[in-house]
Design a protein around this motif. Sequence first.
Motif, PDB file in Angstrom:
ATOM      1  N   SER A  97       0.841  -1.193   0.000  1.00 16.58           N
ATOM      2  CA  SER A  97       0.000   0.000   0.000  1.00 16.58           C
ATOM      3  C   SER A  97       0.872   1.237   0.000  1.00 16.58           C
ATOM      4  N   SER A 154      -5.707   6.671  -1.831  1.00 13.15           N
ATOM      5  CA  SER A 154      -5.367   5.384  -1.228  1.00 13.15           C
ATOM      6  C   SER A 154      -5.184   4.305  -2.306  1.00 13.15           C
ATOM      7  N   SER A 188      -3.920   0.108  -2.424  1.00 15.06           N
ATOM      8  CA  SER A 188      -3.448  -1.055  -1.669  1.00 15.06           C
ATOM      9  C   SER A 188      -3.948  -2.334  -2.321  1.00 15.06           C
ATOM     10  N   TYR A 228      -8.287  -5.484  -3.418  1.00 16.73           N
ATOM     11  CA  TYR A 228      -7.705  -4.401  -4.216  1.00 16.73           C
ATOM     12  C   TYR A 228      -8.752  -3.563  -4.952  1.00 16.73           C
TER      13      TYR A 228
END
Length: 281
Positions: free
Chosen positions: A140, A148, A150, A178
Amino acid sequence: MSTFKFTTLLMFLGFFSYNSLYSQAYTREQLQDSMAQMPYFSIHKDNYFITGVPANTAINSSTANAKYQISFKQILTRSRLPLDTYLFMTYTQKSFWNIYKESLPFSDINFNPSIAIGKAIYDKEDRLSGLATVSFEHESNGRDSIASRSWNRFSLEYTTNIFKRTTASFKVWLPFGYKEGNPDLLEYVGLGQVNMSHIFKQDKLVFDLRVRKGLNFDGKGSIRTRIYFNPFDNNISNQYVMFEWFVGQAEGLLNYQESKSMIRIGYVIRTNEFRWFKGKK
């Protein structure tokens, strides 16, 4: 010359170079003795600091940058586990640093911890023929909201010698978790990678190639080539000057959809995780 032709030529030359070959890989006894003597804490992947410029766009303070990586491995137990396996964990952090901008900001930092089980595979002569690893990985960029990125994955990796001085690693992964921040990530990173490392001259000149293919029918994916050169008379610390050329997408997580062609050079402490394939000198 295209990237494919360039890397193919280097590999071809390397296979037929005139340098002396390594001896046979470690025996079971030699490998067990070596692992018993190695430190619990060691380098995992390459540790480096490199800087460079793009090859596919204008060069300025926004497009030129530095990239560095720290990576280590901690053996959790040397006790004999079922099937002669051993347990370890790793941590790798890769950072992209805009050192040519006034405030020297970091554009992206990727964190990659894992826990894994490793096993040595031996041939009929009881010599090392491969190393197999099963791991759980998280990767991440540590951000929140729309920035964001990850994903998690279970990975299976097998490393072996395909020629006397050429080591190859074949890695596949089963990704999950994901789709929230990067639902099309697999279109760029695919379901695995192949990494080949060829030694032109022992402790002096090494060529490395990593290839990923995205889950698509177009050109998404990446090719990363590296040349390691030791300019010194000896190399007891495994230190090199590294030239790297990255072409493709997903070099970092934040802007994984962006196509890049980056040429960088700098300092590296090269991993020697797979030294057992070189055998005793």
